[in-house]
Design an enzyme around this catalytic site. Sequence first.
Site, PDB file in Angstrom:
ATOM      1  N   HIS A 234       0.850  -1.196   0.000  1.00 16.08           N
ATOM      2  CA  HIS A 234       0.000   0.000   0.000  1.00 16.08           C
ATOM      3  C   HIS A 234       0.878   1.236   0.000  1.00 16.08           C
ATOM      4  O   HIS A 234       1.977   1.255   0.552  1.00 16.08           O
ATOM      5  CB  HIS A 234      -1.007  -0.022   1.144  1.00 16.08           C
ATOM      6  CG  HIS A 234      -0.479   0.263   2.523  1.00 16.08           C
ATOM      7  ND1 HIS A 234      -0.329   1.534   3.013  1.00 16.08           N
ATOM      8  CD2 HIS A 234      -0.095  -0.557   3.521  1.00 16.08           C
ATOM      9  CE1 HIS A 234       0.109   1.475   4.269  1.00 16.08           C
ATOM     10  NE2 HIS A 234       0.265   0.214   4.594  1.00 16.08           N
TER      11      HIS A 234
ATOM     12  N   ASP B 290       5.541   3.132   7.206  1.00 14.14           N
ATOM     13  CA  ASP B 290       4.240   2.542   6.879  1.00 14.14           C
ATOM     14  C   ASP B 290       3.477   3.447   5.913  1.00 14.14           C
ATOM     15  O   ASP B 290       2.806   4.371   6.357  1.00 14.14           O
ATOM     16  CB  ASP B 290       3.461   2.323   8.178  1.00 14.14           C
ATOM     17  CG  ASP B 290       2.162   1.569   7.982  1.00 14.14           C
ATOM     18  OD1 ASP B 290       1.907   1.080   6.869  1.00 14.14           O
ATOM     19  OD2 ASP B 290       1.391   1.480   8.950  1.00 14.14           O
TER      20      ASP B 290
ATOM     21  N   GLU C 210      -5.223   1.583   2.039  1.00 12.54           N
ATOM     22  CA  GLU C 210      -5.106   0.418   2.938  1.00 12.54           C
ATOM     23  C   GLU C 210      -5.356   0.842   4.365  1.00 12.54           C
ATOM     24  O   GLU C 210      -5.970   0.125   5.154  1.00 12.54           O
ATOM     25  CB  GLU C 210      -3.710  -0.203   2.807  1.00 12.54           C
ATOM     26  CG  GLU C 210      -3.520  -1.497   3.598  1.00 12.54           C
ATOM     27  CD  GLU C 210      -3.047  -1.333   5.041  1.00 12.54           C
ATOM     28  OE1 GLU C 210      -2.976  -2.339   5.758  1.00 12.54           O
ATOM     29  OE2 GLU C 210      -2.746  -0.197   5.464  1.00 12.54           O
ATOM     30  N   GLU C 211      -4.833   2.028   4.705  1.00 14.14           N
ATOM     31  CA  GLU C 211      -4.915   2.481   6.097  1.00 14.14           C
ATOM     32  C   GLU C 211      -6.351   2.667   6.573  1.00 14.14           C
ATOM     33  O   GLU C 211      -6.616   2.627   7.758  1.00 14.14           O
ATOM     34  CB  GLU C 211      -4.126   3.787   6.268  1.00 14.14           C
ATOM     35  CG  GLU C 211      -2.621   3.633   6.104  1.00 14.14           C
ATOM     36  CD  GLU C 211      -1.997   2.775   7.189  1.00 14.14           C
ATOM     37  OE1 GLU C 211      -2.730   2.282   8.068  1.00 14.14           O
ATOM     38  OE2 GLU C 211      -0.779   2.576   7.149  1.00 14.14           O
TER      39      GLU C 211
ATOM     40  N   ASP D 249       4.402  -4.771   3.598  1.00 12.87           N
ATOM     41  CA  ASP D 249       3.787  -3.715   4.418  1.00 12.87           C
ATOM     42  C   ASP D 249       4.669  -3.416   5.616  1.00 12.87           C
ATOM     43  O   ASP D 249       4.896  -4.290   6.450  1.00 12.87           O
ATOM     44  CB  ASP D 249       2.391  -4.167   4.880  1.00 12.87           C
ATOM     45  CG  ASP D 249       1.604  -3.032   5.522  1.00 12.87           C
ATOM     46  OD1 ASP D 249       2.139  -1.907   5.624  1.00 12.87           O
ATOM     47  OD2 ASP D 249       0.451  -3.273   5.922  1.00 12.87           O
TER      48      ASP D 249
ATOM     49  N   HIS E 267       1.939   5.222  12.711  1.00 12.11           N
ATOM     50  CA  HIS E 267       0.742   6.012  12.389  1.00 12.11           C
ATOM     51  C   HIS E 267       0.781   7.440  12.948  1.00 12.11           C
ATOM     52  O   HIS E 267      -0.256   8.049  13.164  1.00 12.11           O
ATOM     53  CB  HIS E 267      -0.537   5.297  12.868  1.00 12.11           C
ATOM     54  CG  HIS E 267      -0.897   4.123  12.001  1.00 12.11           C
ATOM     55  ND1 HIS E 267      -2.058   3.415  12.174  1.00 12.11           N
ATOM     56  CD2 HIS E 267      -0.263   3.550  10.953  1.00 12.11           C
ATOM     57  CE1 HIS E 267      -2.111   2.436  11.269  1.00 12.11           C
ATOM     58  NE2 HIS E 267      -1.031   2.501  10.523  1.00 12.11           N
TER      59      HIS E 267
HETATM   60 ZN   LIG Z   1       0.689  -0.473   6.506  1.00 16.99          ZN
END
Ligand SMILES: [Zn+2]
Length: 685
Positions: A333, A343, A380-381, A409, A496
């Site tokens: 992603h 990420d 994706e998130e 990922d 995140h």
């Molecule tokens: Zn991810």
Amino acid sequence: MRHLVTILALLGAAQPLAGQARPGRLDSILLAGPDTASARRHSVALASRVHVAGTAAQDSTAAYVQRQMAAMGLDTSSVSFTVFLPAPEAVSVTRLKPTRKELQLSEPVIPGDESTRQPAWPTVNGYAGSGEASGRVVYVNYGLLDDYRVLDSLGVSVRGAIVVARYGRSHRGIKAREAERHGAVALILYSDPADDGSGRGAVFPEGPWRPASGVQRGSVKLSPGDPSTPGWASTEGAQRVALAEMDIPKIPVIPMGYGNATELLTGLDGLAAPAAWTGGLPITYKIGGGGAVTVQVSVRLQEGRNAYKRITNTFAAIPGSTWPGEVIIIGAHRDAWGPGAWDNISGTVSVLEAARAWSEAARAGIRPRRTIIFATWDAEEWGLVGSTEFAESREGDLRRSMVAYLNQDAIASGRSFGSSATPTMRDMVRRAARLVPAPGGAGSIYHAWRTEGRTPAGEEPRMGNLGGGSDFAGFYNHLGIPAAEWGFGGGQGIYHSHYDDLQYMDRFGDPGYLSHQASARVSALVLAELAQSDVVPFDHRALADEIVRLSATARDSALKLGMVGAPWERLAAEATALRAAGDTFATRSARAARFDVERLGRINEESRQAERSLARPEGLNGRPWYRNLLYAADRDNGYADVPLPGIAEALRDKDAGRLSFEVADLAQRVADVRGRVSAAAALLR
Ligand SMILES: [Zn+2]
């Protein structure tokens, strides 16, 4: 730029072309291809800006990937979907009692880290509810089902309250679901320092762990894909369900760092929290609920048409020279909650570098014999949206043509190798890990993996199972296509947050970009086995062994619960028969060179379709999207995987009738797998 229709026309191409054997020099070209300097250049280009799905910055990452892939000479294309993706417009949290204080939610600029100067994505969880709420604060530990049982036993109700839960032990969507079920009017999620903050070590920018102001964003939706099209694709003109009918939380859900959480947890009244509920904050953890601390929260989201966004998956293909209609997809992603250097620009870069290795092989005259597609997924998130919509929109083609799906990922936050794979592919990952040097160490990845994991002699390093939680889910859990993923882990307290940036990557995640390079090398080599082998070496024996082991454990649980009558013997017999067929297939695969490409095509067709038989078209009881009966995401956890989920859930529900059905159904499906494997073995005679 070729349209995907052209590339995916290959999915239907049945005619095998003249073949070529896998030359020995391919491995060395593929190992030499992925480059650390090039990896860092991609990372700088892609992770300099916050690029959340549905934004212009995220469109730019699609364009960048396409330009790079086209420059390598690959056939590029893209597929877009319009999906429900409501961006937050405003968020606030104000403590009302004991004293009024509006909390500063955004993550402060870090001097010396220019990236942190750009505007951060608001601190609202993806697919949280919109609205205002105020009430007394109740601390609910991790917000798991068990935690609410404890509260019930203590006589504490969260009805009308704003609950504060720490991250960890479950997907955040479970925490939101349970808070709402128990009558809370809002949920605040916080990162406890014991989990990924100062309790673990030095915090960013001095170390890789989460500073007090670092916020873990993330989706609180549990069902994969666009919630406006549950179970079908978000194509143009697709039927959409109304917001009120979507399977997403209705209450506001707001994430915060442990600095802000301290402001709400200090001064709570009521009972002392149970010992196990104590986290790493220097306070006395209490449950609250008496009104000594009250808080007001407000979330405003986009509404109506503004809440729908165009998302874009990208594809770049190298058509197979021998069996163009047999397709392997490797994907990552591209979207993030911040700059996303880890990420998931790390995964995107790994896919780009694996593509470069293969394009160099093609330039040296070695084409893949099967088609390889290098994909990047959007959104994706928000809950696997881009990959799920793709899988749902091409279900028939993908089930017919795909050999395997590989996932990348968050692959570079340290030097420790880890992998999850369906049993039939575990050996392929181990073989590739033997050929690739360990990043920053001596010997192979495989050697370092064994040593670090203290693997006992005679055993293999531990590997995970694919329950859900990343883009393999649409392929593996939904369609039953074999899948695998891997990467390198370490300190990752920037998860995140606005601080998942280039400085984190350069200093802590992957100094020198050696883990990016190593993961791309593993990718290139696993692709080589899948693309070049006369007979794709799916290890059907390992699948049989897994089913034997898992069903024996399930049977013991059933007997302990006094649930009798399920046809366990039949299931065991079918698994044993599959073991024997797998043995024959593996032994005879050595003779593959005798057969022409047409015959090999038929052999591989049977072999790659075998595992699909474990996917039940009706899906799991109450969760029709999850079709694979080998592994699924735990319905009450969201991250943990559940082996033999049909059986496991019948056991959990103590439903003897359903248990008998599930055991018999799995036995039949294992028999179908064996039928395919036997057919492949017969063609190898
Ligand atoms: Zn991810």
